[in-house]
Design a protein around this motif. Sequence first.
Motif, PDB file in Angstrom:
ATOM      1  N   CYS A 116       0.817  -1.218   0.000  1.00 25.01           N
ATOM      2  CA  CYS A 116       0.000   0.000   0.000  1.00 25.01           C
ATOM      3  C   CYS A 116       0.848   1.265   0.000  1.00 25.01           C
ATOM      4  CB  CYS A 116      -0.943  -0.010   1.197  1.00 25.01           C
ATOM      5  SG  CYS A 116      -2.229  -1.256   1.032  1.00 25.01           S
ATOM      6  N   ARG A 117       1.936   1.260   0.744  1.00 27.16           N
ATOM      7  CA  ARG A 117       2.808   2.441   0.781  1.00 27.16           C
ATOM      8  C   ARG A 117       3.450   2.684  -0.580  1.00 27.16           C
ATOM      9  NH1 ARG A 117       8.370   3.030   1.868  1.00 27.16           N
ATOM     10  NH2 ARG A 117       8.859   5.177   2.371  1.00 27.16           N
ATOM     11  N   THR A 118       3.912   1.634  -1.217  1.00 17.10           N
ATOM     12  CA  THR A 118       4.527   1.772  -2.533  1.00 17.10           C
ATOM     13  C   THR A 118       3.530   2.303  -3.554  1.00 17.10           C
ATOM     14  OG1 THR A 118       6.032  -0.043  -2.031  1.00 17.10           O
ATOM     15  CG2 THR A 118       5.767   0.536  -4.348  1.00 17.10           C
ATOM     16  N   MET A 175      -5.715  -1.574   1.526  1.00 19.71           N
ATOM     17  CA  MET A 175      -5.330  -2.180   2.802  1.00 19.71           C
ATOM     18  C   MET A 175      -6.316  -3.249   3.292  1.00 19.71           C
ATOM     19  SD  MET A 175      -3.134  -2.617   5.146  1.00 19.71           S
ATOM     20  CE  MET A 175      -1.910  -1.386   4.857  1.00 19.71           C
ATOM     21  N   PRO A 176      -7.629  -2.988   3.353  1.00 18.78           N
ATOM     22  CA  PRO A 176      -8.505  -4.042   3.859  1.00 18.78           C
ATOM     23  C   PRO A 176      -8.502  -5.281   2.975  1.00 18.78           C
ATOM     24  CG  PRO A 176      -9.814  -2.224   3.009  1.00 18.78           C
ATOM     25  CD  PRO A 176      -8.374  -1.777   3.030  1.00 18.78           C
ATOM     26  N   VAL A 177      -8.389  -5.070   1.678  1.00 20.60           N
ATOM     27  CA  VAL A 177      -8.381  -6.202   0.757  1.00 20.60           C
ATOM     28  C   VAL A 177      -7.128  -7.056   0.969  1.00 20.60           C
ATOM     29  CG1 VAL A 177      -8.298  -6.861  -1.683  1.00 20.60           C
ATOM     30  CG2 VAL A 177      -9.782  -4.998  -0.939  1.00 20.60           C
ATOM     31  N   VAL A 178      -5.987  -6.401   1.077  1.00 19.62           N
ATOM     32  CA  VAL A 178      -4.729  -7.137   1.244  1.00 19.62           C
ATOM     33  C   VAL A 178      -4.687  -7.838   2.608  1.00 19.62           C
ATOM     34  CG1 VAL A 178      -2.214  -6.932   1.310  1.00 19.62           C
ATOM     35  CG2 VAL A 178      -3.513  -5.638  -0.372  1.00 19.62           C
ATOM     36  N   LEU A 179      -5.144  -7.166   3.660  1.00 20.83           N
ATOM     37  CA  LEU A 179      -5.164  -7.799   4.980  1.00 20.83           C
ATOM     38  C   LEU A 179      -6.079  -9.025   4.986  1.00 20.83           C
ATOM     39  CD1 LEU A 179      -5.321  -4.772   7.462  1.00 20.83           C
ATOM     40  CD2 LEU A 179      -3.410  -6.348   7.117  1.00 20.83           C
ATOM     41  N   TRP A 180      -7.284  -8.853   4.485  1.00 25.56           N
ATOM     42  CA  TRP A 180      -8.248  -9.964   4.473  1.00 25.56           C
ATOM     43  C   TRP A 180      -7.752 -11.117   3.607  1.00 25.56           C
ATOM     44  CZ3 TRP A 180     -11.105 -12.089   0.457  1.00 25.56           C
ATOM     45  CH2 TRP A 180     -12.043 -13.048   0.846  1.00 25.56           C
ATOM     46  N   ALA A 181      -7.327 -10.799   2.378  1.00 27.65           N
ATOM     47  CA  ALA A 181      -6.888 -11.860   1.460  1.00 27.65           C
ATOM     48  C   ALA A 181      -5.639 -12.566   1.982  1.00 27.65           C
ATOM     49  CB  ALA A 181      -6.623 -11.267   0.075  1.00 27.65           C
ATOM     50  N   GLY A 182      -4.716 -11.826   2.564  1.00 26.18           N
ATOM     51  CA  GLY A 182      -3.502 -12.435   3.090  1.00 26.18           C
ATOM     52  C   GLY A 182      -3.792 -13.414   4.214  1.00 26.18           C
ATOM     53  N   MET A 183      -4.646 -13.011   5.139  1.00 30.27           N
ATOM     54  CA  MET A 183      -4.980 -13.913   6.247  1.00 30.27           C
ATOM     55  C   MET A 183      -5.775 -15.122   5.754  1.00 30.27           C
ATOM     56  SD  MET A 183      -3.519 -12.868   8.979  1.00 30.27           S
ATOM     57  CE  MET A 183      -4.341 -13.497  10.431  1.00 30.27           C
ATOM     58  N   ARG A 184      -6.642 -14.913   4.793  1.00 31.86           N
ATOM     59  CA  ARG A 184      -7.403 -16.051   4.241  1.00 31.86           C
ATOM     60  C   ARG A 184      -6.477 -17.022   3.511  1.00 31.86           C
ATOM     61  NH1 ARG A 184     -12.838 -17.121   5.170  1.00 31.86           N
ATOM     62  NH2 ARG A 184     -12.280 -18.656   3.631  1.00 31.86           N
ATOM     63  N   ALA A 205      -9.821  -2.416  12.277  1.00 39.36           N
ATOM     64  CA  ALA A 205      -8.870  -1.637  13.072  1.00 39.36           C
ATOM     65  C   ALA A 205      -7.559  -1.426  12.313  1.00 39.36           C
ATOM     66  CB  ALA A 205      -8.607  -2.323  14.409  1.00 39.36           C
ATOM     67  N   GLY A 206      -7.172  -2.395  11.481  1.00 40.30           N
ATOM     68  CA  GLY A 206      -5.963  -2.252  10.677  1.00 40.30           C
ATOM     69  C   GLY A 206      -6.071  -1.115   9.678  1.00 40.30           C
ATOM     70  N   VAL A 207      -7.245  -0.962   9.069  1.00 43.09           N
ATOM     71  CA  VAL A 207      -7.452   0.146   8.132  1.00 43.09           C
ATOM     72  C   VAL A 207      -7.402   1.481   8.869  1.00 43.09           C
ATOM     73  CG1 VAL A 207      -9.171   1.240   6.639  1.00 43.09           C
ATOM     74  CG2 VAL A 207      -8.707  -1.187   6.427  1.00 43.09           C
ATOM     75  N   THR A 208      -7.988   1.526  10.047  1.00 42.90           N
ATOM     76  CA  THR A 208      -7.948   2.756  10.836  1.00 42.90           C
ATOM     77  C   THR A 208      -6.505   3.103  11.224  1.00 42.90           C
ATOM     78  OG1 THR A 208     -10.141   2.260  11.705  1.00 42.90           O
ATOM     79  CG2 THR A 208      -8.838   3.894  12.895  1.00 42.90           C
ATOM     80  N   ALA A 209      -5.769   2.101  11.674  1.00 41.23           N
ATOM     81  CA  ALA A 209      -4.362   2.329  12.026  1.00 41.23           C
ATOM     82  C   ALA A 209      -3.557   2.743  10.795  1.00 41.23           C
ATOM     83  CB  ALA A 209      -3.762   1.070  12.660  1.00 41.23           C
ATOM     84  N   TRP A 210      -3.847   2.137   9.663  1.00 44.36           N
ATOM     85  CA  TRP A 210      -3.137   2.492   8.436  1.00 44.36           C
ATOM     86  C   TRP A 210      -3.449   3.924   8.026  1.00 44.36           C
ATOM     87  CZ3 TRP A 210       1.011   1.557   6.078  1.00 44.36           C
ATOM     88  CH2 TRP A 210       1.222   1.964   4.762  1.00 44.36           C
TER      89      TRP A 210
END
Length: 139
Positions: free
Chosen positions: A23-25, A63-72, A85-90
């Motif tokens: 996401c940062r890149t 961010m939410p897509v990458v977090l969700w897909a990565g954990m799945r 909460a990860g999206v909020t922190a991001w």
Amino acid sequence: MSGSRTVRAVKGVLVAGAAAVVCRTGWETLLARSDRVAAADPGVMGAGWIEAALAAVCGLLAMPVVLWAGMRLLGERGNHLLVVAGVTAWWLIGGHVVEDAGVGPAATALWLVLFALLCGVLSLVEMPSGRPASSVDSG
């Protein structure tokens, strides 16, 4: 599903770290493009605004897509708190790192590590899916 909370936390840290880099890149690349558009037409009011808005939206929505897909992909379910909460922190941490030009490379690395560790802690909370567990009828 993993058998250990430690394994789940490590997966959360790894996924969040990868998500932060992706996401940062993307965010910085799109912001650089908006700067180039604004520099190409310096006399035009609003030159580069659309590109800057697109950079912000893509930086946050990925961010939410990458977090969700990565954990799945790693076999973890019930990641609702991690994603929200990860999206909020991001939004807070990533926005500070990307948008604030005064943040140096060492501080950027520390902020991104902080984000990954926070997401590792958030990944420990496994929310129930609300669906009954599948069972095999023996009758």
